[in-house]
Structures are given as C-alpha cells and as structure tokens.
Design a protein around this motif. Structure first.
Motif: not given
Lengths: 285, 255
Positions: B61-77
């Motif tokens: 159940r966590v995977i969809p939540i994590i994938s949602f913020v993945f875009i933001i994390i990518l931008t940070i990098f």
C-alpha cells in the motif's frame, strides 16, 4: 402532576416579520400523549424547538415568556442540561446521524458519551433500546446505510437512551415511505409503554387519533384548540383552517353518528361499535 | 456509504499496538532526523520504518504513495545536483549540464528524510483505524469538538460526493451536458457547486441541532464506550522512544 408549564410564550425569528409563536400558555400533565397539528407556518416546529431549549439558546431571536419543565426553566438552562429532560427527534432521519460513529451500536453511545454516562450503564441502556427499537439485526452496520425507517428508529433510540422525561417528535415520519412510517409509529407506541410524556407533531391524523389523549391545534403561532382528542376532532371548523379529520370521524360525520358526549368517534373500533349499534350486526351483509 | 480511511485490516504485531504509542513513535521517527541531520541516521530510521511496514504486511500500500512523491524527489536531485551552493566536485555531465557530488548528497539527505516522514505516517495510518486514533487523542485531552470534526470529515466527504452525483444526475436529466471535453466538464461543474454547497450547509445546520440535543456541548466529562486496549510493555516502549529522542537531542547539542 404537571410536567410542562408554558406561560405567555412568544417568539420571533431574527429577520422574520411575524411572530412564529404568539402568546402561548398551556400545561402538560405527566404521561400525556399530545398530538400537535396545524397547517404550514402554524409554529409547530418552533414550538418543539422551544421545548428543548434550541429556542432561545441555539436560534437567536425575540423570546418572551417562560417554559418550565418540572423545575427547570429553559431560559436559564443549557441545551445539554435540557436534553437530559426533553428529547427531540425531527423530520430528516439522515441529518440526525452524528456522522462520528461507524456502527449503529456506537452511534447509540454518542449522546451517552457526551453526557458522561458510565460504561456499564451505557452498555445496559444501548442493549435495551436496540431491543426496544428492533435494531439488533443492524447493530454493526454503518448508520448511513440504514433505511429511512431504521434511521429514524435509531434516532429515537439514541434519544431514548438519554432517558428524558419528555419526548418531542417533530413530524418524524414526513420523509418516510408507508413501511417506514408504520415502523416509526410502532416505535412511538413503545414510548407510551415507557410512561414518557410524548409530544408528537404529525399530519397523520388517523395515527394521532389512535395514540394521543390530547390534541394541540396551532395556527399562525397561536393556540386554536387544546383539548381531548375526540373533542378537537369533533369541531366543525377544522377544514376551514386547512386541517382534515381522521377518516373514521369523517365517515361518522357524513352519517351523523355522535356519541353520548356529543362527539364523533375518532377510531376504527369506536366507529364500528356505533355503526353496529345503529344499523345492527348484519351491517354490510 | 464508506468512511474515508486508508486503514488496512491485517493480523500483525503492529496492528495490535495502541494508537497513542504509534503516534509517539511517528513523532519521534519524524522529528529526530531533523535534529540529527546525518545521512546514515536518516537512512537507518527509514530502514526501520520499512521493516516495520513489512512486519505490518502493508508495504504494497505504500508503493503508490512513494511513487507519487518520486517526481518531487527527482526534481530535488536535479536542482540540488546542479545548483547546490557548496557544489565543487563534478560527478558527471549530460548535455553540458554538470552534476556535483555535494549537491547529490544534499539531495539524498532531504529525500531520505521526506521518505522517512512518509513511511512513518503510512505506518500509523495504514495500521490504525481513524476512529481509534481520534478517540485515543480525545482521551488525552484533545477537545472533543476537534475530534468530532476529524471524525465527521471522514464520513461526510463520501456523503457529499454521493450528493454531488445525485445533483448531477438531476441536472443531466434536464438535458445538461456533463460529459465530453475538459471544457464541457468544467462548465458542468459550476452549476453543481451552488446546490451542493447550499444543501451541505442546510444539512450541517440540522445535524448541529441533532448533536446539541444529544449533549454535544455538555460540560460533563466525557466517557467512552470502547475501552482502550493497551498491550503490555507499551508504557516502557513510549518511555524508551522519548528517551531516544532526548538522547538524539543531547547528542546533537554536545556534538
């Protein structure tokens, strides 16, 4: 014994032009079952809201006079205090669900929790009123998933659990289908067995004739009549004021059947008796 | 009608822990990486959270939540990798854009912390029924009215959305177009708002009367139908968690 004494009650909603209630004085005995009738805008709902203290504590407006319930003056008591003496159930069953509880069982506990009732006592009362209102089958369901009749019975049970002395029902069946209406009236008849003082606003005159021992007829904020059920329904001017009479009374009126007190019968059984007395046992055969 | 909830029913050790202990855990787990901002510390807390989620059998159940913020994390990098103030050591270059070690490390630190926050809250929300969580807070002095608001939002939002579909059906029945291009949908949305908001206001008004006559504003101390089940050892666990937080604080201040 007097349960409720109302002296010169008047009320005007803020922003309204006319008074919703105008100089109402009456007394209600303990154990009375009062049927309240009247056309639209008669002040029936306002009357109910005054009895539970929503007027003047929740609705601001011009309030005059006083309502005494036993020794409690509604003007000087909080709604929470009054709610332990006077319970209110109103039209829309849906909006009477608290929305904070996920099961019927828990929903019944809502008012008890708020009022600090001890847990053991709470469970005893919930079980009792689940039984009394026939809600045992649905006790684990979400309250919002009940039928209208079930929801209204739940609303009645939730108020009953608070053990008020007076029970006010403001058109509890107006939004229900015939089956739901029947269910609720059955529940109401159980209120009588609990020896509560009941004040029931309803347009279902046949039902009122069955249950109420007195009728309060309101019109345009004032009292038109407050008397024994048969006496009120025997009046000839009800139609002029936009009210009907119970179906049995109407038949009796057509046939000019009056009893020894010069009143029309109001219930099925009474009418039958009088018909048999007048036309013999083989009537209709 | 369903109550809004992300709670996943499972039979696990984590599910058995009482809400209040979990709330303390989340608090400690979220706060301490900010007090002690080292990459290893944050990463180990994140790892612990991940293991607890595994233990609670709710990782899926966590995977969809994590994938949602993945875009933001990518931008940070991308942004920190290129433009972090202390950037010195070049790591690699794509299309004339240079990425630096310092920036990438900094981005990792922020991202790990963000993921940690997310995992910690997921642990709480996925394994605790909202009603129990709110009740546990009300027991400990949160105003009952605030508790009611939190409860009712969970129930009333689904109710409003079903109201909205009734109103839409009514409008559709009178010939309004509600499906089609984005523009048509936007146009259909506007006449929906009026009746929806008005009916919600009326309902709220009536419901508040119903609450009042059931002692909602009673001055007496509230009681509870449900007893709180706190498994053994939770008190010690709570104390340990708070001591851990204190230790992190002391460590940071003396370092």
């Amino acid at each position: 014994m007097k349960e409720i004494i109302i002296n010169n009650l008047s009320y005007k909603y803020s922003l309204a032009e006319n008074k919703a209630l105008n100089n109402i004085s009456l007394e209600i005995e303990k154990g009375d079952f009062i049927g309240v009738i009247g056309p639209n805008k008669a002040g029936k709902s306002t009357f109910c809201k005054s009895l539970v203290g929503l007027i003047p504590h929740f609705y601001k407006g011009e309030f005059e006079g006083e309502i005494l319930i036993d020794d409690l003056n509604t003007l000087n008591s909080s709604i929470a205090e009054i709610s332990l003496k006077v319970g209110l159930v109103f039209q829309d069953p849906f909006n009477q669900i608290s929305g904070a509880k996920l099961s019927v069982y828990d929903e019944l506990a809502f008012g008890l929790e708020n009022n600090g009732v001890e847990r053991e006592e709470m469970i005893t009362r919930i079980d009792k009123y689940l039984d009394l209102m026939d809600l045992n089958e649905v006790k684990d369901n979400n309250p919002f998933e009940l039928s209208g009749g079930q929801m209204q019975r739940l609303a009645i049970a939730s108020i009953m659990a608070l053990k008020p002395d007076v029970f006010v029902l403001d058109e509890p069946t107006s939004q229900l289908d015939p089956q739901g209406t029947e269910e609720v009236f059955k529940a109401v008849s159980r209120l009588r067995e609990e020896n509560l003082t009941v004040i029931l606003v309803s347009q279902k005159l046949n039902k009122l004739a069955d249950y109420a021992n007195k009728i309060l007829f309101l019109n345009q904020g004032g009292i038109v009549a407050y008397d024994d059920t048969a006496a009120v329904f025997s009046r000839n001017d009800l139609e002029q004021m936009g009210m009907g009479v119970p179906i049995y009374t109407e038949i009796a009126r057509e046939l000019e059947l009056k009893n020894e007190k010069d009143q029309y019968p109001i219930r099925n059984s009474e009418l039958k008796e009088m018909l048999v007395a007048k036309y013999g046992k083989n009537i209709g055969k | 009608m369903r109550s809004l909830s992300l709670y996943v029913k499972r039979n696990s050790l984590i599910h058995k822990i009482d809400p209040f202990t979990k709330i303390i855990y989340v608090f400690v787990s979220v706060i301490s990486p900010f007090i002690m901002p080292t990459l290893i510390f944050s990463a180990s807390l994140t790892l612990i959270n991940l293991m607890l989620l595994l233990l609670a059998k709710v990782v899926k159940r966590v995977i969809p939540i994590i994938s949602f913020v993945f875009i933001i994390i990518l931008t940070i990098f991308v942004i920190q990798g290129m433009f972090y103030g202390a950037n010195q050591t070049k790591l690699f270059t794509i299309f004339n854009l240079s990425f630096y070690v310092e920036g990438i490390l900094y981005a990792a630190k922020i991202s790990i912390r963000a993921i940690n926050v997310l995992l910690a809250f997921s642990l709480l929300i996925l394994t605790t029924p909202p009603a129990e969580m709110i009740e546990s807070l009300v027991r400990r002095g949160m105003p009952a009215k605030l508790g009611y608001i939190m409860h009712s939002v969970l129930q009333i939002i689904p109710m409003m959305s079903s109201n909205a579909s009734i109103i839409m059906d009514a409008q559709r029945a009178r010939g309004m177009e509600t499906e089609g291009s984005l523009w048509v949908r936007i146009k259909a949305f506007i006449p929906l708002i009026g009746p929806l908001v008005m009916s919600s206001l009326v309902n709220t008004h009536e419901r508040s009367i119903a609450l009042e006559v059931r002692g909602f504003s009673a001055a007496t101390k509230k009681t509870f139908l449900h007893q709180e089940e706190v498994p053994g050892g939770m008190k010690q666990l709570r104390i340990f968690l708070l001591l851990f937080l204190a230790a992190v604080l002391v460590w940071r201040l003396t370092l």
